[in-house]
Write an enzyme that holds these catalytic residues in place. Sequence first.
Site, mmCIF file in Angstrom:
data_model
loop_
_atom_site.group_PDB
_atom_site.id
_atom_site.type_symbol
_atom_site.label_atom_id
_atom_site.label_comp_id
_atom_site.label_asym_id
_atom_site.label_seq_id
_atom_site.Cartn_x
_atom_site.Cartn_y
_atom_site.Cartn_z
ATOM 1 N N GLN A 25 43.563 -32.406 30.464
ATOM 2 C CA GLN A 25 42.200 -32.500 30.841
ATOM 3 C C GLN A 25 41.899 -31.106 31.161
ATOM 4 O O GLN A 25 42.084 -30.312 30.686
ATOM 5 C CB GLN A 25 42.049 -33.158 32.197
ATOM 6 N N ASP A 55 39.532 -30.973 26.389
ATOM 7 C CA ASP A 55 39.439 -30.987 24.905
ATOM 8 C C ASP A 55 38.928 -29.444 24.445
ATOM 9 O O ASP A 55 38.226 -29.403 23.503
ATOM 10 C CB ASP A 55 38.408 -31.943 24.342
ATOM 11 N N GLY A 81 44.358 -36.182 24.829
ATOM 12 C CA GLY A 81 44.737 -36.213 23.485
ATOM 13 C C GLY A 81 44.472 -34.870 22.938
ATOM 14 O O GLY A 81 43.700 -34.163 22.797
ATOM 15 N N HIS A 82 45.799 -34.257 22.498
ATOM 16 C CA HIS A 82 45.899 -32.888 21.991
ATOM 17 C C HIS A 82 46.164 -32.809 20.551
ATOM 18 O O HIS A 82 46.884 -33.587 20.132
ATOM 19 C CB HIS A 82 47.112 -32.296 22.903
ATOM 20 N N LYS A 121 43.714 -27.231 23.992
ATOM 21 C CA LYS A 121 45.014 -26.884 24.689
ATOM 22 C C LYS A 121 46.126 -27.134 23.565
ATOM 23 O O LYS A 121 47.118 -26.509 23.511
ATOM 24 C CB LYS A 121 45.122 -27.962 25.770
ATOM 25 N N VAL A 176 38.788 -19.814 15.442
ATOM 26 C CA VAL A 176 37.893 -19.985 14.384
ATOM 27 C C VAL A 176 38.004 -21.097 13.438
ATOM 28 O O VAL A 176 37.328 -21.178 12.528
ATOM 29 C CB VAL A 176 37.378 -18.730 13.628
ATOM 30 N N THR A 229 38.874 -43.191 30.456
ATOM 31 C CA THR A 229 39.686 -43.320 29.296
ATOM 32 C C THR A 229 40.138 -45.035 29.172
ATOM 33 O O THR A 229 40.593 -45.269 28.243
ATOM 34 C CB THR A 229 40.759 -42.481 28.974
ATOM 35 N N ARG A 243 31.357 -36.818 22.505
ATOM 36 C CA ARG A 243 31.394 -35.988 23.408
ATOM 37 C C ARG A 243 29.950 -35.504 23.750
ATOM 38 O O ARG A 243 29.358 -35.203 22.875
ATOM 39 C CB ARG A 243 32.513 -34.956 23.168
#
Length: 438
Positions: free
Chosen positions: A226, A13, A40-41, A16, A416, A130, A307
Site C-alpha cells: 500500500q 501502486d 498487487g506488486h 514498489k 521511465v 479490495t 485508478r
Amino acid sequence: MPGIVIVGAQWGDEGKGKFVDVLTERADLVVRFQGGSNAGHTIVIDGVKTALSLLPSGILRPGVKCILGAGVVLNPAVLIAEIERLRAAGGDVSPQRLIIDRDAHLVLDYHIAVDKARELQRGANRIGTTGKGIGPAYEDRSQRSGIRCADLLHLQGVEERVRAHVDEKNKILRHVLDSETQIEFEPLWEALKNSARILAPYIGNGSAIVWQALQNGKNVIFEGAQGVLLDQMHGTYPFVTSSNTIAGGAAIGVGIGPRAIDAVIGLAKAYSTRVGEGPFPTELTGEIGDELRTKGHEYGTVTGRARRCGWFDAMALRRAVRISGIDSLIITKLDVLSGQSTLKICTGYRVGGQIVQDLPALAHEFNQVVPEYIELPGWQEDITRIRSWDSLPETTQGYVRQIESLVGCPVHLVSVGPDREATIQVGPPELLRGFLGR
Ligand code: GDP
Ligand code: IMO
Ligand code: MG
C-alpha cells in the site's frame, strides 16, 4: 548491517514491486511486514511480467531469502496459488527460500464475506476496499481471537475456534450486515487442513531470522505494501487500509527494534493515483486524467478497477516524508507524462483562503481544500529508452528537481518504464551504496 525500508509514499501502486526487485540485486533478504493480498506488486524482467500479491518482490532473484513477517495477514489459498504459479513458471519457491512467520494471522473466507457485506451496507459511504478480507482479519487480531500460522502446525486444537468464528461471522452477516451470505464450516475446514499440510514446511521464526541476518551484516529490504497515505492511523482516515503502512510499521510488523532500520526509501509516481474512495485534492476528472490512466495503464493489479489520476501533490508527499522518515525518493512513471504541454505540481493547500501546514484530519474538510499549483513546461520526447540522467530532456530534469525542492527530500532514482532496466540513477552511483553496503 543495512536494513532499508521501501514504502509507497502516496496511495499505493507507486512501483514498489519493480524497485524492491531492482534493489534486491544487492540484498540477501526481503521481508514483507504488513498488508495481505490487497497488494498487487508488478515486476517486469525482459518484457516478462509477474504480478505478486503476497510473495515478497525479492522472490524472482535466485538465492535471495524472502520472509512474510508477523504483520502480514495471509490468505493461505491465495499464497498457495501464487507459489504454484511461480513454480510453473520455473521459479524456486522452496521452504529454504520462503519463510512465513509463525505469528502472521490468517485471512479466511468469513473475513472476505464480512469485508464485502460491510462495504455493501456502507453504500455511498463505502471505503472502496479490495474485498480481500483485510480489515476483518486485522479486527480479529486486535480483538485477540485470530487464527495464526502457528495454529496450522497444531490443527487439532483449532477446530473449535474456527467453528466459533464461522458461527459468529454468520450471525454478523445475517443480523448486523443484512447479508444473505453464509459460510459453511465443513468446506472451509477441509480447505484449511489441506493448506496447513502444504504450508507447514514454510512456517518458521521470521523475526529471529531477520535479526540473525542483520547481526551477520546482511542486507535486508523491508518491503512495504500500500502507501503511506493509506496508513490506518496516519493516512486519510477512514479511507485507509487496516495496517501501518508507514516505515515504522516495519519494526512492528517484523519484530525488530527501530534502530535496525538504517534508511527509508520512498516511492512516488511522477503524478498521483488512488483506487477506491477518499480525499484526492489534485484529482483530474477530465481529459488529462483519462490520458494518464490510459498511458500509465492505471488499472488495479488486484481488482482491475480504474485508478483515479491527478497531478503530483508535493503537500501530501511532505507529510509522507515526515511520518515515514523518508531519506530518499524514487520517482516512477516519468515516461507517462511525455506529451503534456504543461505540467502542474501542487505546492500546498488553501482552506478558507488560508495556506495550511498539513493535510486536514477529517475527510469532509478535504472538500474545502483548494490546491495551489505551479506550472512547468512538459516534454514531448519518448523517454522510455533513455538510461542516463544527462540524456533526459532538460524539462524532465527540471520537473524532478522541482519535486525534490518542494518535497524537501533528495531523489536518487527515476523510472521511465516498467522493466527492471528502465531505471536511471540521479547523480553518482555511489549514492546507492549509502543504503546497501555493496
Ligand atoms: P506497486 O503496488 O507499488 O508494486 O505497483 P503496481 O505494480 O501495482 O503498479 C505499478 C505499475 O506501473 C505496474 O504495472 C508496473 O509494471 C508499472 N511501472 C512501474 N514503474 C514504471 C515506470 O516507470 N513507467 C511505466 N510506464 N510503468 C511503470
Ligand atoms: P499496493 O501494495 C492501492 C486501498 C483500497 C481501498 C483501501 C482499503 O499494490 O500498493 P483494503 O482492501 O486494504 O481494506 O482497502 O486501500 N488499497 C490499495 N490501493 N494499492 C494497494 O496495494 C492497495 N491496497 C489497498 O483500494 O481504498
Ligand atoms: Mg499495486
